[in-house]
Design a protein around this motif. Structure first.
Motif, PDB file in Angstrom:
ATOM      1  N   LYS A   1     -53.817  60.291-108.185  1.00 27.89           N
ATOM      2  CA  LYS A   1     -52.815  59.234-108.349  1.00 27.89           C
ATOM      3  C   LYS A   1     -52.619  58.496-107.020  1.00 27.89           C
ATOM      4  CE  LYS A   1     -50.784  60.954-112.561  1.00 27.89           C
ATOM      5  NZ  LYS A   1     -49.547  61.275-113.311  1.00 27.89           N
TER       6      LYS A   1
ATOM      7  N   LYS B   1     -55.755  57.692-104.615  1.00 29.33           N
ATOM      8  CA  LYS B   1     -56.259  56.325-104.426  1.00 29.33           C
ATOM      9  C   LYS B   1     -56.346  55.985-102.940  1.00 29.33           C
ATOM     10  CE  LYS B   1     -54.787  53.096-107.184  1.00 29.33           C
ATOM     11  NZ  LYS B   1     -53.919  52.087-107.855  1.00 29.33           N
TER      12      LYS B   1
ATOM     13  N   ALA C   1     -59.973  57.168-113.074  1.00 27.13           N
ATOM     14  CA  ALA C   1     -59.844  57.114-111.621  1.00 27.13           C
ATOM     15  C   ALA C   1     -61.205  57.231-110.944  1.00 27.13           C
ATOM     16  CB  ALA C   1     -58.917  58.223-111.139  1.00 27.13           C
TER      17      ALA C   1
ATOM     18  N   SER D   1     -46.705  58.278-115.261  1.00 21.30           N
ATOM     19  CA  SER D   1     -46.500  57.815-113.893  1.00 21.30           C
ATOM     20  C   SER D   1     -47.786  57.855-113.095  1.00 21.30           C
ATOM     21  CB  SER D   1     -45.442  58.685-113.197  1.00 21.30           C
ATOM     22  OG  SER D   1     -45.394  58.418-111.821  1.00 21.30           O
ATOM     23  N   GLY D   2     -47.870  56.957-112.129  1.00 16.55           N
ATOM     24  CA  GLY D   2     -49.035  56.927-111.249  1.00 16.55           C
ATOM     25  C   GLY D   2     -48.713  57.374-109.850  1.00 16.55           C
ATOM     26  N   GLY D   3     -47.728  58.239-109.692  1.00 20.00           N
ATOM     27  CA  GLY D   3     -47.370  58.722-108.366  1.00 20.00           C
ATOM     28  C   GLY D   3     -46.165  57.965-107.846  1.00 20.00           C
TER      29      GLY D   3
END
Length: 242
Positions: A12, A16, A51, A224-226
């Protein structure tokens, strides 16, 4: 050995960020041994596959235990939630993998020491993600201190100003749950200041502190993405309402 193969657990926000850094390394350090983005690992198969494609990883996995035992992996990068750090790091060290782990290192001092002992016993390289040590201003400050040009250092004062969780409508992310994150903002952000003090001026002899939880209740999270808020918050911001 013509390259080092990375296996990364976490995909996440920090996954990234780490992926972006790995892809940029050859531009800044062209003479160093290349790092190959071999495997990215996460629990959600669909999300981690996406991802891997987006960030540029050769493969994806949903099983970190299998990942750390692979003979073709040299380095394990751990940026999963904090409560998973110890198990992954200890197993990876036991498999002879070099370790790069995000902070906070673990949920307790005892767990952190267990991780360190595992790495030292295995004889592997190991480091924590205190990236601010490498900011040009910090490198210069370290040089000035070591050269004695600033004289004796009697006082260190630091701030880490970040307000993205001040919004009471921000959902209950894992970073706000003690059983997962361990130490809240102090471990997540204050850890950088503590490391900076150790790095620049040495060990501490005494600590005095105060803490306060400003937001007592929050909405439950969606997907959620973090650092990315849930769909309701996203839609509100996109439309400009509120």
């Amino acid at each position: 050995m013509d390259q080092l193969n990375i296996g990364m657990v976490g995909y996440k926000f920090m996954g990234k960020a780490h992926s972006n850094a790995y892809r940029a390394l050859p531009m800044f350090f062209p003479d160093r041994l290349p790092l190959a983005m071999q495997v990215i690992c996460g629990r959600n198969k669909e999300a981690v596959a996406s991802a891997a494609d987006q960030f540029g990883w050769a493969e994806f996995s949903t099983d970190w235990k299998t990942l750390v035992s692979r003979d073709d992996i040299d380095i394990i990068d751990i940026n999963a939630p904090s409560n998973a750090h110890k198990a992954i790091a200890v197993a990876a060290a036991g498999a002879g993998k070099h370790l790069y782990c995000e902070k906070p290192l673990a949920l307790s001092l005892a767990d952190s020491r267990d991780m360190l002992e595992a790495a030292e016993s295995a004889g592997v390289k190991h480091m924590v993600g205190f990236n601010y040590r490498f900011a040009p201003a910090v490198i210069l400050a370290k040089k000035l201190i070591e050269e004695g040009r600033l004289g004796d250092i009697y006082h260190f004062r630091g701030w880490f100003l970040q307000d993205w969780l001040v919004d009471p409508d921000f959902p209950l992310a894992w970073r706000l749950q003690q059983e997962i994150a361990g130490s809240g903002a102090h471990g997540d952000l204050g850890a950088h200041l503590i490391d900076m003090a150790h790095y620049l001026v040495g060990n501490m002899k005494e600590v005095i502190g105060m803490s306060e939880t400003f937001i007592k209740e929050r909405p439950l999270p969606g997907e959620s993405g973090g650092f990315i808020c849930d769909k309701r918050i996203h839609d509100r911001n996109r439309t400009g309402n509120g």
